[in-house]
Enzyme design. Structure first.
Site, PDB file in Angstrom:
ATOM      1  NE  ARG A  89      -3.227   2.586   2.601  1.00 57.21           N
ATOM      2  CZ  ARG A  89      -3.352   3.417   3.622  1.00 57.21           C
ATOM      3  NH1 ARG A  89      -2.736   3.151   4.752  1.00 57.21           N
ATOM      4  NH2 ARG A  89      -4.086   4.485   3.529  1.00 57.21           N
ATOM      5  CG  HIS A 178     -10.047   6.380   2.456  1.00 56.15           C
ATOM      6  ND1 HIS A 178     -10.817   7.356   3.054  1.00 56.15           N
ATOM      7  CD2 HIS A 178      -9.239   5.900   3.422  1.00 56.15           C
ATOM      8  CE1 HIS A 178     -10.477   7.458   4.327  1.00 56.15           C
ATOM      9  NE2 HIS A 178      -9.517   6.588   4.575  1.00 56.15           N
TER      10      HIS A 178
END
Ligand code: AMP
Length: 398
Positions: A89, A178
Site C-alpha cells: 500500500r 482511500h
C-alpha cells in the site's frame, strides 16, 4: 498465488499473507519499530501471538515477520519461495500513477519524490519496499496507490481556487485518498447487483476513523472529498475536515501556534474527539448520547450533517444516483448513523429498510422496496484488493 501485502508506516508495519484463491492465511502488525520494546503480533485463524522485542528498523521487521510466517508450529508456509509477490500500500502516487505498477528503481525513486506531498507516509512506504527487496530480492513487488483511483478527476474538480501558479509550482490540488477501498467496494457493488460498473452512478461513503466520500460515474471518480491531504472533506475521528481556512490564520495568531502545533490540532485533536470532548470512536459517542451528553449529540449531528450534505452535492455532480455504498468501520457497523444519514433522502430516491439496516459488517442491500437508489453495505478489504492488483500485474509479466 500467495502474496504478502505490506502496509508500512513510519514506526509500524502491517503485513498479511493472502492466498488469492483461498483467502488470508495470516496477518499481523509490528509496532514501535526503532525501539527496544517493539510489539510483534501474528494472527493465524483463531491463534494469536504477541511478543515484545527489540526491532531496530523496517528491514528487521520484515525479517521477523517472515521468520514467524515460516515457523513450522504455525504451519503457514514452509519455504520463502512460496511467496510469489509482494503488494505494497503506497499512500501517494501524485499525478504519475493512475494505477498499480510493478516496482523498479524508477518507480521507487518517484514514490520517494512524492514524500514531499506525503512526508509522513511515503518515506515509510519506501522503507518497507527497500526492506522487502533486501530480504527477498527476486520476488516481484507491486505498489498500489491510495491516490490512483482518483486520478480520473477532471481539473474542475481537482483544482482549488488558488493562484494557478501554485498548482504548477507545487502541484497543489485535490488528490483524494482511500482510493483502493472506493474502487474495491464500487466493483463489489456492481458484481452484487449484476450490473456493469460502466452503467452505474455510485456514491461510496468510506466512514472509518478517517473518512471520505467519492462520486463514481461509470467506474471513474468524478469528485472526492479528501484533498491535497486527508484532512479535507468530512469531519472525522480526530480530523476537522473542511472549514474556512481563515480560521487557521486567526487561531495561529491568537493562540500563538506554530505550524506543527496547528497541524496537530487539525489532524489529532479535532473532529468527533474535538467536538465531543469524549472520543474519536463512534461507539463511545453513542454510549455518551445514551446518557444525554449534549456535546456527544452535537458531534453526531454534525457528522451526519456533513455526510448528508456531501451525498446531496455528489448526486448533483453525478446528475442522479443508482447506488449508495456504506463501508469501513462506521459505515459497516453504525446502524443508527446510517439510518440518520439516509433519513429524508427520498427526494433522491434513497430510502432504507430499518430492519434490513439492523446488521453489521456484512454485505447487505438495506434499501426499502420503494427506493430507486440501491443502498448497500459493502465491507471493504483493502488488503484483498492489493493482493488482487498484485496478482494481475505479476501474471501479466509471466
Ligand atoms: P476504521 O478506521 O475503518 O477501522 O473504523 C474505525 C471506526 O469505526 C471507529 O473509530 C468507530 O468510530 C467505528 N466503529 C467500529 N465499530 C463500530 C460499531 N460497532 N458501532 C459504531 N461504530 C463503530
Amino acid at each position: 498465488m500467495k502474496i504478502l501485502v505490506i502496509n508500512s508506516g513510519s514506526s509500524s508495519l502491517k503485513y498479511q499473507l493472502i492466498d488469492t484463491t483461498e483467502g488470508p492465511l495470516a496477518k499481523g502488525i509490528i509496532e514501535k519499530i526503532g525501539s527496544e520494546d517493539a510489539v510483534f503480533t501474528l494472527e493465524v485463524g483463531k491463534k494469536h501471538f504477541r511478543e515484545v522485542m527489540p526491532i531496530g528498523n523496517h528491514n528487521r521487521a520484515v525479517e521477523i515477520a517472515l521468520t514467524f510466517l515460516l515457523d513450522q508450529s504455525y504451519g503457514i508456509i514452509t519455504c520463502l519461495n512460496e511467496i510469489e509477490a509482494i503488494g505494497h500500500r503506497v499512500v501517494h502516487g501524485g499525478e504519475s500513477f493512475r494505477r498499480a505498477v510493478l516496482i523498479d528503481d524508477l518507480v521507487l525513486a518517484k514514490i520517494d519524490e512524492y514524500s514531499l506531498l506525503a512526508p509522513l507516509h511515503n518515506p515509510a512506504n519506501v522503507a518497507g519496499i527497500r526492506a522487502c527487496a533486501k530480504v527477498m530480492p527476486n520476488v516481484p513487488q507491486v505498489a498500489v496507490f491510495d491516490t490512483a483511483f482518483h486520478q480520473s478527476l477532471p481539473p474542475k474538480a481537482y483544482l482549488y481556487g488558488l493562484p494557478y501558479d501554485y498548482y504548477e509550482k507545487y502541484k497543489i490540488r485535490r488528490y483524494g485518498f482511500h482510493g483502493t477501498s472506493h474502487q474495491y467496494v464500487s466493483q463489489k457493488a456492481a458484481e452484487f447487483l449484476q450490473q456493469p460498473l460502466e452503467t452505474l452512478k455510485i456514491i461510496s461513503c468510506h466512514l472509518g476513523n478517517g473518512a471520505s466520500i467519492a462520486a463514481i460515474n461509470s467506474g471513474r471518480v468524478v469528485d472526492t472529498s479528501m484533498g491535497f491531504t486527508p484532512l479535507e472533506g468530512l469531519m472525522m475521528g480526530t480530523r476537522s475536515g473542511s472549514f474556512d481556512p481563515a480560521v487557521v490564520l486567526y487561531l495561529m495568531k491568537h493562540e500563538h501556534l506554530t505550524a506543527p502545533e496547528m497541524d496537530y490540532i487539525l489532524n489529532k485533536k479535532s473532529g468527533l474527539l474535538g467536538v465531543s470532548g469524549i472520543s474519536n470512536d463512534f461507539r463511545d459517542i453513542e454510549e455518551a448520547i445514551k446518557t444525554g451528553d449534549q456535546r456527544a449529540i452535537l458531534a453526531k449531528d454534525m457528522y451526519v450533517h456533513i455526510v448528508r450534505k456531501t451525498i446531496g452535492s455528489y448526486a448533483a455532480v453525478l446528475n442522479g444516483l443508482d447506488v449508495l455504498i456504506f463501508t469501513a468501520g462506521l459505515g459497516e457497523n453504525g446502524i443508527t448513523v446510517r439510518a440518520e444519514i439516509c433519513a429524508e433522502m427520498d427526494y433522491l430516491g434513497i430510502a432504507i429498510d430499518l430492519d434490513k439496516n439492523n446488521c453489521r459488517a456484512q454485505l447487505a442491500d438495506i434499501s426499502a422496496s420503494k427506493a430507486t437508489v440501491k443502498t448497500l453495505i459493502i465491507p471493504t478489504d483493502e488488503e484483498a484488493a492489493i493482493a488482487k492488483e498484485t496478482e494481475k500485474l505479476v501474471q501479466a509479466t509471466k
